[in-house]
Design a protein around this motif. Sequence first.
Motif, PDB file in Angstrom:
ATOM      1  N   PHE B  29      39.534  29.668  30.118  1.00 17.84           N
ATOM      2  CA  PHE B  29      39.765  31.102  29.885  1.00 17.84           C
ATOM      3  C   PHE B  29      40.306  31.289  28.480  1.00 17.84           C
ATOM      4  CE2 PHE B  29      42.196  34.966  29.566  1.00 17.84           C
ATOM      5  CZ  PHE B  29      41.354  35.899  30.151  1.00 17.84           C
ATOM      6  N   ALA B  67      49.005  38.426  27.335  1.00 19.43           N
ATOM      7  CA  ALA B  67      49.227  38.716  28.760  1.00 19.43           C
ATOM      8  C   ALA B  67      48.083  38.147  29.596  1.00 19.43           C
ATOM      9  CB  ALA B  67      49.340  40.227  28.977  1.00 19.43           C
ATOM     10  N   SER B  68      46.861  38.256  29.079  1.00 16.34           N
ATOM     11  CA  SER B  68      45.705  37.822  29.874  1.00 16.34           C
ATOM     12  C   SER B  68      45.708  36.314  30.091  1.00 16.34           C
ATOM     13  CB  SER B  68      44.394  38.265  29.219  1.00 16.34           C
ATOM     14  OG  SER B  68      44.100  37.489  28.068  1.00 16.34           O
ATOM     15  N   ILE B  70      48.305  34.399  30.342  1.00 14.25           N
ATOM     16  CA  ILE B  70      49.337  34.045  31.333  1.00 14.25           C
ATOM     17  C   ILE B  70      48.806  34.361  32.731  1.00 14.25           C
ATOM     18  CG2 ILE B  70      51.729  34.400  32.052  1.00 14.25           C
ATOM     19  CD1 ILE B  70      52.343  35.338  29.213  1.00 14.25           C
ATOM     20  N   GLY B  71      48.145  35.507  32.861  1.00 11.87           N
ATOM     21  CA  GLY B  71      47.547  35.865  34.154  1.00 11.87           C
ATOM     22  C   GLY B  71      46.516  34.837  34.592  1.00 11.87           C
ATOM     23  N   ALA B  72      45.679  34.422  33.650  1.00  7.22           N
ATOM     24  CA  ALA B  72      44.633  33.441  33.982  1.00  7.22           C
ATOM     25  C   ALA B  72      45.254  32.115  34.409  1.00  7.22           C
ATOM     26  CB  ALA B  72      43.709  33.246  32.782  1.00  7.22           C
ATOM     27  N   CYS B  74      48.177  31.670  35.723  1.00 11.55           N
ATOM     28  CA  CYS B  74      48.788  31.843  37.046  1.00 11.55           C
ATOM     29  C   CYS B  74      47.726  31.823  38.145  1.00 11.55           C
ATOM     30  CB  CYS B  74      49.589  33.144  37.114  1.00 11.55           C
ATOM     31  SG  CYS B  74      51.142  33.070  36.225  1.00 11.55           S
ATOM     32  N   ALA B  75      46.477  32.088  37.755  1.00 15.38           N
ATOM     33  CA  ALA B  75      45.389  31.977  38.723  1.00 15.38           C
ATOM     34  C   ALA B  75      44.847  30.552  38.765  1.00 15.38           C
ATOM     35  CB  ALA B  75      44.275  32.970  38.380  1.00 15.38           C
ATOM     36  N   VAL B  77      43.903  28.457  36.045  1.00  9.02           N
ATOM     37  CA  VAL B  77      42.907  28.043  35.062  1.00  9.02           C
ATOM     38  C   VAL B  77      43.593  27.787  33.717  1.00  9.02           C
ATOM     39  CG1 VAL B  77      40.902  28.886  33.760  1.00  9.02           C
ATOM     40  CG2 VAL B  77      41.025  29.243  36.228  1.00  9.02           C
TER      41      VAL B  77
END
Lengths: 290, 387
Positions: B29, B67-68, B70-72, B74-75, B77
């Motif tokens: 990602f 931010a994106s 960190i979100g990725a 946490c999912a 990846v």
Amino acid sequence: MAQTAKKQDQTTGGFEHHPLDDLLRTDRIPHIWCPGCGIGPTFSATLRGILASGVDLGSTVMVSGIGCSGRAAGYVKLDSYHTTHGRAIPFATGMKLANPKLNVVVFSGDGDLFAIGGNHFIHAARRNMDLTVICVNNLNYGMTGGQAAATTPHMAKTTTTPKGNPERPFNLPLLAFAAGATFVARWTVLHGRDLMESVQAAMTRRGFSFIEVLAPCPINYGRRNKELPLVTLRNYQVNTIIKNEASPAELAASGSGPIVLGRFVDENRESFLSQYDKTYRPQLAPAGKE
Amino acid sequence: MPPVVLTGEHYMTGDEAIAEGAIAAGCRFFGGYPITPATEVAERMAHRLPGVGGVFIQMEDEIAAMASIIGASCAGVKAMTSTSGPGFSLMMENLGLAAITETPCVVVNVQRAGPSTGLPTQGAQGDMMQARWGSHGDYSLIALAPSTAQEAFHETIRAFNLAEKYRVPVLVMTDEVVGHMSERVVIPEASKLNVIERVKARGRKDRYRPFEPGENGVPPMAAAGEGYCVHVTGLTHDERGYPVMTAECQESMQTRLFAKIERNLDDIALTRGFFLDDAEIVLVSYGVSVRTCRAAMEEARALGYKVGLLQLLTVWPFPEEAVRALAGRVKAFITVEINLGQISLEVERLAAGLAPCFLAGHCGGTLISPDAVVEAVKRALKPGGKQ
């Protein structure tokens, strides 16, 4: 037997099991929200909508920003992420793109989503990003004690607009629609069932869904604008009309006429993920149509 | 479709080598935003990621890009972004979120001269203290500094490995010259690369505590959707991940965030020495200035000066032991960096008065010339040489 019942009374207020207990981190209750706050009913309608949609709860995630509504992520018993101020949407975007199997719900407030986070909102809507965004709109910054927001009505009093708000507020459904959201609805906390049904519908569709929920903030907003808690609720009852598919341009939430509620936009347009897969990852795109 | 790891000999820029290193390390990602001189990293990722099953997205700004990722992550990846000064400044708040939530991620800063818009197309090394202290509050992280395209490839893999192993944001602090210069890069076979994965949550889901430290003080990580029902917050939190607004919780959380880095310096703080055995003057440098130093060292040795070089591949946490060990036996340290004195302050701190410390630096826009370093060597050896 009587003794057991009495014990239950003390710990659960007489109710053995609330229908939403399975979706709550009950070990974190009591919550921080004030008496009369509209976040609780919005939160509960959201959870009921998620349950009713039948989505797999194990792959459902709630992402919040900062503020009173941002605390919802801390109470929901799902994978939940309480991020930075205004940045729930880009965080959620990364999460959804990294694992498209997740159902990602952004639950946050008007200050978070539309002032500091406004840029992220319009771009996620433009992309038709596969997210459900629920905004508790209480017309001000509650957590910090009642300052003017991008949603505060013209001439309303807040701690930073002591003589009235010189600015005019966003019309959120119009903003969402103009930016490209493919599902747009607005309800008040008094319209719990309609709200639940909109959440339910949003959860099972692809693309960017936006639901605005008008919610009272009696402690910080109502108090300074001579609006008693019950008056706010009464307004939600008598000063609103439901007009599904109303033109978003006619939806200003403050002004002379009644506030228009309803499901305004429900459009089928290819979502970001489906478009990305088709264009860049044909090896991953499912055969057939969306 | 090209293979995941582009094994073979290539002629590529540092920026491209960073992208290839990331893909070889398992990055799937990338959330980015265009900025000179880092744009080529994003372009390469946009081109390469979908072919290996990953996603590239160009976000609306660098705040969103950070931010994106960190979100990725946490999912579940591996995720990266790249930027330069102005974008790096915008990423600072969410860098703190990655630190407090212990989310592995890699941020590349291809440095240019600042402050503000500065010299967008010309190199500098002026963001080194920002790299360490740029986000508010007290935290620890890791920053690496490759000096060649080849190092850019390998150090990006190391950045991912450290990020995953220690659940920490890792910065790759390169610069415009390394980023834009094309040179030979040899990419080994995939099987020869050491790629580390994060320790995943295991065992009973109802007993899992997301921030309970495991081995090395690092908590095993559950991704969203794995059934562990985690709560992750940027507020001070306990081992359950729940916010606790007390000084005690702040102390226990923050102490561990520091300790997991500081207690593993042997594994993290990588340096390379050149001619240190007989060195009387030690050049301390990182990134592109290492190349200046290697030329200056040859020049100085030809003139009879015993000059060595300590290359900091890891800049943060600072490789304290490497400097401390030399401090008692050398005549002087000269830190060579394209700024007016940042890492030189660390060298001074660790030399602790045992050896005089000099700086060969300038404001950025060009490289430091080897001659300037040789001049600094002469100055340092002059009796009463001014620091």
